[in-house]
Design a protein around this motif. Sequence first.
Motif, PDB file in Angstrom:
ATOM      1  N   ARG A 153       0.819  -1.220   0.000  1.00 25.66           N
ATOM      2  CA  ARG A 153       0.000   0.000   0.000  1.00 25.66           C
ATOM      3  C   ARG A 153       0.849   1.264   0.000  1.00 25.66           C
ATOM      4  N   ASP A 154       2.183   1.131   0.039  1.00 25.42           N
ATOM      5  CA  ASP A 154       3.035   2.323   0.122  1.00 25.42           C
ATOM      6  C   ASP A 154       3.423   2.888  -1.239  1.00 25.42           C
ATOM      7  N   GLY A 155       2.835   2.363  -2.315  1.00 33.35           N
ATOM      8  CA  GLY A 155       3.084   2.898  -3.644  1.00 33.35           C
ATOM      9  C   GLY A 155       4.229   2.241  -4.385  1.00 33.35           C
ATOM     10  N   ARG A 156       4.914   1.295  -3.738  1.00 28.87           N
ATOM     11  CA  ARG A 156       6.037   0.624  -4.400  1.00 28.87           C
ATOM     12  C   ARG A 156       5.626  -0.703  -5.026  1.00 28.87           C
ATOM     13  N   GLY A 157       4.376  -1.101  -4.825  1.00 28.04           N
ATOM     14  CA  GLY A 157       3.887  -2.345  -5.426  1.00 28.04           C
ATOM     15  C   GLY A 157       4.234  -3.562  -4.590  1.00 28.04           C
ATOM     16  N   PHE A 158       3.933  -4.725  -5.126  1.00 26.03           N
ATOM     17  CA  PHE A 158       4.153  -5.987  -4.430  1.00 26.03           C
ATOM     18  C   PHE A 158       5.645  -6.255  -4.245  1.00 26.03           C
ATOM     19  N   PHE A 159       6.011  -6.686  -3.054  1.00 28.42           N
ATOM     20  CA  PHE A 159       7.390  -7.083  -2.778  1.00 28.42           C
ATOM     21  C   PHE A 159       7.680  -8.367  -3.551  1.00 28.42           C
ATOM     22  N   THR A 160       8.862  -8.412  -4.214  1.00 31.23           N
ATOM     23  CA  THR A 160       9.238  -9.592  -4.987  1.00 31.23           C
ATOM     24  C   THR A 160      10.367 -10.370  -4.329  1.00 31.23           C
ATOM     25  N   SER A 161      11.503  -9.682  -4.048  1.00 32.75           N
ATOM     26  CA  SER A 161      12.649 -10.425  -3.511  1.00 32.75           C
ATOM     27  C   SER A 161      13.680  -9.488  -2.899  1.00 32.75           C
ATOM     28  N   ALA A 162      14.552 -10.082  -2.095  1.00 32.98           N
ATOM     29  CA  ALA A 162      15.751  -9.416  -1.572  1.00 32.98           C
ATOM     30  C   ALA A 162      16.904 -10.363  -1.869  1.00 32.98           C
ATOM     31  N   GLU A 163      17.808  -9.942  -2.759  1.00 31.09           N
ATOM     32  CA  GLU A 163      18.866 -10.831  -3.259  1.00 31.09           C
ATOM     33  C   GLU A 163      20.228 -10.173  -3.128  1.00 31.09           C
ATOM     34  N   TRP A 164      21.256 -11.009  -3.033  1.00 31.80           N
ATOM     35  CA  TRP A 164      22.619 -10.512  -3.157  1.00 31.80           C
ATOM     36  C   TRP A 164      22.863 -10.170  -4.622  1.00 31.80           C
ATOM     37  N   SER A 165      23.321  -8.950  -4.887  1.00 28.11           N
ATOM     38  CA  SER A 165      23.608  -8.547  -6.270  1.00 28.11           C
ATOM     39  C   SER A 165      25.074  -8.168  -6.435  1.00 28.11           C
ATOM     40  N   GLY A 166      25.879  -8.484  -5.461  1.00 27.31           N
ATOM     41  CA  GLY A 166      27.307  -8.208  -5.495  1.00 27.31           C
ATOM     42  C   GLY A 166      27.906  -8.568  -4.156  1.00 27.31           C
ATOM     43  N   PRO A 167      29.215  -8.439  -4.005  1.00 26.85           N
ATOM     44  CA  PRO A 167      29.856  -8.814  -2.733  1.00 26.85           C
ATOM     45  C   PRO A 167      29.322  -8.032  -1.542  1.00 26.85           C
ATOM     46  N   ASP A 168      29.003  -6.750  -1.750  1.00 27.05           N
ATOM     47  CA  ASP A 168      28.507  -5.904  -0.664  1.00 27.05           C
ATOM     48  C   ASP A 168      27.248  -5.154  -1.088  1.00 27.05           C
ATOM     49  N   ARG A 169      26.381  -5.825  -1.839  1.00 26.07           N
ATOM     50  CA  ARG A 169      25.154  -5.182  -2.304  1.00 26.07           C
ATOM     51  C   ARG A 169      23.965  -6.116  -2.159  1.00 26.07           C
ATOM     52  N   ILE A 170      22.871  -5.548  -1.694  1.00 28.51           N
ATOM     53  CA  ILE A 170      21.591  -6.262  -1.642  1.00 28.51           C
ATOM     54  C   ILE A 170      20.601  -5.487  -2.490  1.00 28.51           C
ATOM     55  N   THR A 171      19.900  -6.199  -3.357  1.00 32.95           N
ATOM     56  CA  THR A 171      18.889  -5.574  -4.206  1.00 32.95           C
ATOM     57  C   THR A 171      17.510  -6.040  -3.764  1.00 32.95           C
ATOM     58  N   VAL A 172      16.668  -5.077  -3.421  1.00 36.15           N
ATOM     59  CA  VAL A 172      15.283  -5.365  -3.047  1.00 36.15           C
ATOM     60  C   VAL A 172      14.410  -4.952  -4.229  1.00 36.15           C
ATOM     61  N   THR A 173      13.651  -5.917  -4.728  1.00 35.21           N
ATOM     62  CA  THR A 173      12.828  -5.688  -5.919  1.00 35.21           C
ATOM     63  C   THR A 173      11.358  -5.744  -5.549  1.00 35.21           C
ATOM     64  N   THR A 174      10.624  -4.756  -6.039  1.00 32.89           N
ATOM     65  CA  THR A 174       9.172  -4.762  -5.897  1.00 32.89           C
ATOM     66  C   THR A 174       8.568  -4.631  -7.287  1.00 32.89           C
ATOM     67  N   GLU A 175       7.256  -4.613  -7.338  1.00 29.36           N
ATOM     68  CA  GLU A 175       6.546  -4.512  -8.614  1.00 29.36           C
ATOM     69  C   GLU A 175       6.917  -3.230  -9.365  1.00 29.36           C
ATOM     70  N   LYS A 176       7.194  -2.130  -8.621  1.00 31.15           N
ATOM     71  CA  LYS A 176       7.382  -0.839  -9.276  1.00 31.15           C
ATOM     72  C   LYS A 176       8.768  -0.236  -9.128  1.00 31.15           C
ATOM     73  N   GLU A 177       9.656  -0.843  -8.321  1.00 29.45           N
ATOM     74  CA  GLU A 177      10.979  -0.256  -8.157  1.00 29.45           C
ATOM     75  C   GLU A 177      12.027  -1.294  -7.783  1.00 29.45           C
ATOM     76  N   ILE A 178      13.278  -0.881  -7.987  1.00 28.82           N
ATOM     77  CA  ILE A 178      14.422  -1.698  -7.573  1.00 28.82           C
ATOM     78  C   ILE A 178      15.280  -0.811  -6.671  1.00 28.82           C
ATOM     79  N   ALA A 179      15.531  -1.267  -5.443  1.00 26.35           N
ATOM     80  CA  ALA A 179      16.351  -0.523  -4.483  1.00 26.35           C
ATOM     81  C   ALA A 179      17.621  -1.316  -4.221  1.00 26.35           C
ATOM     82  N   VAL A 180      18.768  -0.685  -4.440  1.00 27.10           N
ATOM     83  CA  VAL A 180      20.062  -1.337  -4.227  1.00 27.10           C
ATOM     84  C   VAL A 180      20.726  -0.714  -3.002  1.00 27.10           C
ATOM     85  N   PHE A 181      21.048  -1.566  -2.016  1.00 22.58           N
ATOM     86  CA  PHE A 181      21.706  -1.129  -0.792  1.00 22.58           C
ATOM     87  C   PHE A 181      23.163  -1.571  -0.832  1.00 22.58           C
TER      88      PHE A 181
END
Length: 198
Positions: A153-181
């Motif tokens: 309900r926060d406007g980012r859409g359905f949560f899809t996954s939280a994955e390792w995308s590099g040695p020191d990176r986590i990518t959180v994917t939702t229906e409407k955005e990709i956030a890389v930490f």
Amino acid sequence: MTAGRRRRITRGLRGLALAALLAYLPGVQASHSGGLVEAERWFDHPVLLVGAAVVLTVASVVVEFEFRTRWSQIGCAAALAALVLVGTPIVFLAVTLGGDGRPVDRKVHPGHPDRVPAVTDIAFSIDPTYRVELLTGSGWSARHWEPGVWDERDGRGFFTSAEWSGPDRITVTTEKEIAVFTLDPATGRPGEPSVVRR
């Protein structure tokens, strides 16, 4: 009961109440991002610890004052009964619903087995709310870092996954955005995300 014995019991009950409140303080601190996992698990129980402190304080007041008249005894019994009637369902709900939520996913870092992103559904409703945490370390030194909470309900859409995308990176994917930490290589603490709309 003698006055001296009543004073000793009263002090003991109030000491136990203070100990319950003091035990809760490290749990509050540990519940924040960067807190110690074990301290949160053992001491972050506000209903049980603060409730125990209240009950012990009320019991100490009952012991401290001698209720000699019939009306004072009835009033004391009514107050204790009300405390039990209100407190019992609260404690029951806290014990049954007060967990950390339903685990959804965990992915151990391939090169760092002491770094694990964990996804938990923390909603107590049909609509899920996902909390992503990064657990670092082990034992009593293990910490949890919280990149965030995702709710559809926060406007980012359905949560899809939280994955390792590099040695020191986590990518959180939702229906409407990709956030890389990007994580601090030493501590594992996540920085501010880089967000891309889909």
